[in-house]
Design an enzyme around this catalytic site. Structure first.
Site, short mmCIF file in Angstrom:
data_model
loop_
_atom_site.label_atom_id
_atom_site.label_comp_id
_atom_site.label_asym_id
_atom_site.label_seq_id
_atom_site.Cartn_x
_atom_site.Cartn_y
_atom_site.Cartn_z
N LYS A 168 0.78 -0.96 0.69
CA LYS A 168 0.26 0.09 -0.39
C LYS A 168 0.39 1.69 0.14
CE LYS A 168 -2.80 -0.82 4.14
NZ LYS A 168 -2.12 -1.72 4.24
N GLY A 169 1.94 1.67 1.12
CA GLY A 169 2.13 2.06 0.79
C GLY A 169 3.14 2.75 -0.63
N CYS A 217 26.18 5.72 12.62
CA CYS A 217 26.31 5.75 14.17
C CYS A 217 26.54 5.08 15.05
CB CYS A 217 24.13 5.33 14.44
SG CYS A 217 23.55 6.57 15.81
N HIS A 246 22.67 8.92 10.47
CA HIS A 246 21.62 7.93 9.71
C HIS A 246 21.41 8.53 8.14
CE1 HIS A 246 21.14 5.14 13.10
NE2 HIS A 246 20.94 6.02 13.64
N GLU A 261 21.78 7.64 5.69
CA GLU A 261 20.52 6.15 4.78
C GLU A 261 19.33 6.85 4.26
OE1 GLU A 261 21.52 5.55 7.82
OE2 GLU A 261 19.81 4.54 9.31
N1 GLN Z 1 22.88 2.71 20.48
C1 GLN Z 1 23.56 4.10 20.38
C2 GLN Z 1 23.15 5.34 20.88
O1 GLN Z 1 22.38 5.21 21.66
C3 GLN Z 1 23.46 4.37 19.20
C4 GLN Z 1 22.32 4.22 18.58
C5 GLN Z 1 22.48 3.79 16.87
O2 GLN Z 1 23.32 3.63 16.43
N2 GLN Z 1 21.07 4.55 16.36
O3 GLN Z 1 24.67 6.37 20.87
#
Ligand code: GLN
Length: 555
Positions: free
Chosen positions: A21-22, A388, A527, A529
């Site tokens: 659907k998305g 991250c 992030h 991505e």
């Molecule tokens: N667990 C780590 C933090 O809280 C990394 C978080 C993540 O990778 N999104 O900083």
């Protein structure tokens, strides 16, 4: 192109969930946007979680972060990628969010002693969410999660029924249903779809367009006869039934919808001609292999789901980077835990890769394997991108192996376990964060500015000196160790500056190894991505793939 009133397109599904659907909602949005209309999109999820931030990525797919810090469902990623727009929290509404707001209003006495009821209070609230603006747009697409007939979804269907009555010609309802193929009788069966249509009609909803989702068989395809049956039970003319088989790539869907006749139906609704001009990426189904090469990227994560739903945006970002680099990217999904044993066969899979990524994650599980993967990428000089937690563990690994420190991240400790006094917590909780912080919207979330150092790899990749990336984390690099790391060749090349309680401060956003130590070892606290778009690869992913490809071509 301007039109007087916003038009609304609802997308619902039946028979089973997971029909796309998305993708359908995003594809219809793209067809309209590429014609020149302004489009936005909202996802309603009928579950009671206030947002998907606390849901397991293994069961529910990744948590997708928006610029404003909202933690949302992965469908929001499809929307942002297909439509190349930045959405806000208004675009992600769950039943939990609705009920908790209404209950807060009730406790605050805002209902003035009246009964608070599903109809009209909840339906009115839902209808307000339909019209609440991100910005004024020509077309708003609204996807309702779950399937017709789900008890928790009924109130949303009722809200659509009322809304449609009020908005008359400005509402289009697209309903997707699954048409299974019975192997024993070698035929497609439309009965489940008919039943889901009955379910909608019982709720007072007559869809305008039906999308028949099915799997194409080697010797069979859905026939006019079956589409006719669906049209008959759906109360509509056969040309309003669009057959959509499983396609090789989700990026084929917009063009496929155009081929099977979506344009005249949308033109009729918009009361204007539709001339979609899809971006090249969609016209080529996301495939561009001009170099004739493929790059294999080891994607080391905590979840390692086969479909990659837990790390969905990373998979899309790699595919998009491949398109712009002119090669196929093959992601080799590796469960970090499987790398703990040095003799495990998983190592052969990692060693067969041309580049390595270490992804984000929470909690101790998987950390040891991720550190081993980082050490492997660093010592073999394979192009590396850490995301991250991938950055945090790259710092731990470097501090241990190269700076000779007894280093750790505070997240590695068991709950309540004291740290050894001689251990350096090179990664620790940010001020105001700890392992005991209540869950749900409490991390450092959303877009933050990052300044890039001149002469660095990241500065070269981004081609600008300042960028905004999105975040979701609680811990950070402890800056008192930055000089030791730098003296051994790991530089902080991206910083977020802010005013701390005791004066100006910075958060280490990006790190990289000196090019003399490693040709491409880059990690980010953000992030990236979630910022790849089919019309523009993300510089860090493109950098990784391009570097690996150059090595392959040079050999
Ligand atoms: N667990 C780590 C933090 O809280 C990394 C978080 C993540 O990778 N999104 O900083």
């Amino acid at each position: 192109m301007t039109i007087k009133n916003t038009k609304y397109i609802f997308v619902t599904g039946g028979v089973v969930s997971g029909l796309g659907k998305g993708i359908t909602a995003a594809s219809v949005g793209l067809i309209l946007k590429s014609t020149g209309y302004s489009v936005d999109i909202i996802k309603f999820d009928p579950y009671l979680n206030v947002d998907p931030g606390t849901m397991s990525p293994i069961e529910h797919g990744e948590v997708y972060i928006l610029e404003d810090g909202s933690e949302t469902d992965l469908d929001l990623g499809h929307y942002e990628r297909f439509l190349d727009i930045n959405l806000t929290s208004n675009s992600s509404v769950t039943a939990g969010k609705i009920y908790s707001s209404i209950l807060e209003m009730e406790r605050a006495g805002l209902f003035l002693g009246k009964n608070v009821q599903l109809i009209p209070n909840v339906t009115n609230y839902i209808k307000e969410c339909f019209v609440r603006c991100n910005e004024a747009v020509d077309v708003r697409i609204i996807e309702i999660g779950g399937s017709a007939g789900d008890m928790e979804g009924e109130i949303f269907l009722e809200a659509i029924r009322q809304f449609r009555r009020e908005k008359r010609g400005d509402v289009l309802h697209i309903h997707l249903g699954y048409v299974p193929f019975l192997a024993c009788s070698q035929e497609y069966k439309t009965k489940p779809f008919q039943n889901s249509l009955r379910e909608l009609l019982r709720s007072g909803l007559q869809p305008n367009v039906l999308v028949a989702r099915y799997e194409k068989q080697p010797n069979a395809d859905i026939e006019i006869e079956q589409l006719g049956k669906i049209a008959l039970f759906g109360n509509i003319a056969p040309e309003y039934v669009l057959p959509v088989p499983d396609l090789k790539s989700i990026y084929e869907v917009p063009n496929h919808l155009i081929k099977v006749g979506a344009v005249p139906l949308l033109a009729e609704f918009m009361k204007s001609d539709i001339y979609p001009v899809l971006p090249a990426f969609f016209l080529q189904d996301g495939v561009n292999q001009t170099t004739g090469k493929s790059v294999k990227v080891g994607v080391v994560g905590k979840y390692g789901s086969k479909l990659g739903d837990a790390d969905y945006s990373v998979m899309q970002s790699l595919a998009i980077a491949g398109f712009y680099a002119g090669c196929e990217v093959i992601p080799e999904i590796i469960l970090a835990d499987d790398l703990v044993d040095p003799m495990s066969q998983t190592w052969d899979r990692l060693k067969s890769c041309d580049a390595v990524m270490v992804l984000g994650g929470f909690g101790r599980r998987g950390m040891e394997g991720k550190i081993k993967a980082i050490e492997y990428a660093r010592t073999t000089k394979k192009p590396f991108l850490g995301i991250c937690l991938g950055l945090q563990l790259a710092v731990v690994e470097f501090a241990r192996s190269v700076c000779g420190m007894d280093a750790m991240s505070a997240e590695m400790l068991e709950e309540g376990e004291p740290a050894n006094p001689s251990t350096s917590k090179v990664i620790d909780y940010m001020l105001g964060q700890s392992e005991y912080t209540p869950k749900g919207g409490t991390m450092r979330l959303g877009g933050y500015q990052c300044e890039l150092s001149d002469g660095s790899i990241v500065r070269e990749l981004y081609k600008v000196s300042s960028v905004i990336e999105r975040h979701r984390h609680r811990l950070e690099v402890q800056n008192q160790y930055v000089d030791i790391l730098a003296s051994h060749g790991m530089q902080v090349t991206g910083k977020h500056y802010y005013e701390g309680k005791t004066g100006p401060k910075y958060l280490s956003e990006m790190i990289e190894l000196d090019r003399r130590l490693h040709p491409f070892f880059v990690a980010t606290q953000s992030h990236p991505e979630v910022l790849s778009r089919p019309t523009k690869a993300h510089p860090l992913f493109l950098g990784l793939v391009t570097e690996a490809l150059a090595k392959i071509i040079a050999h």
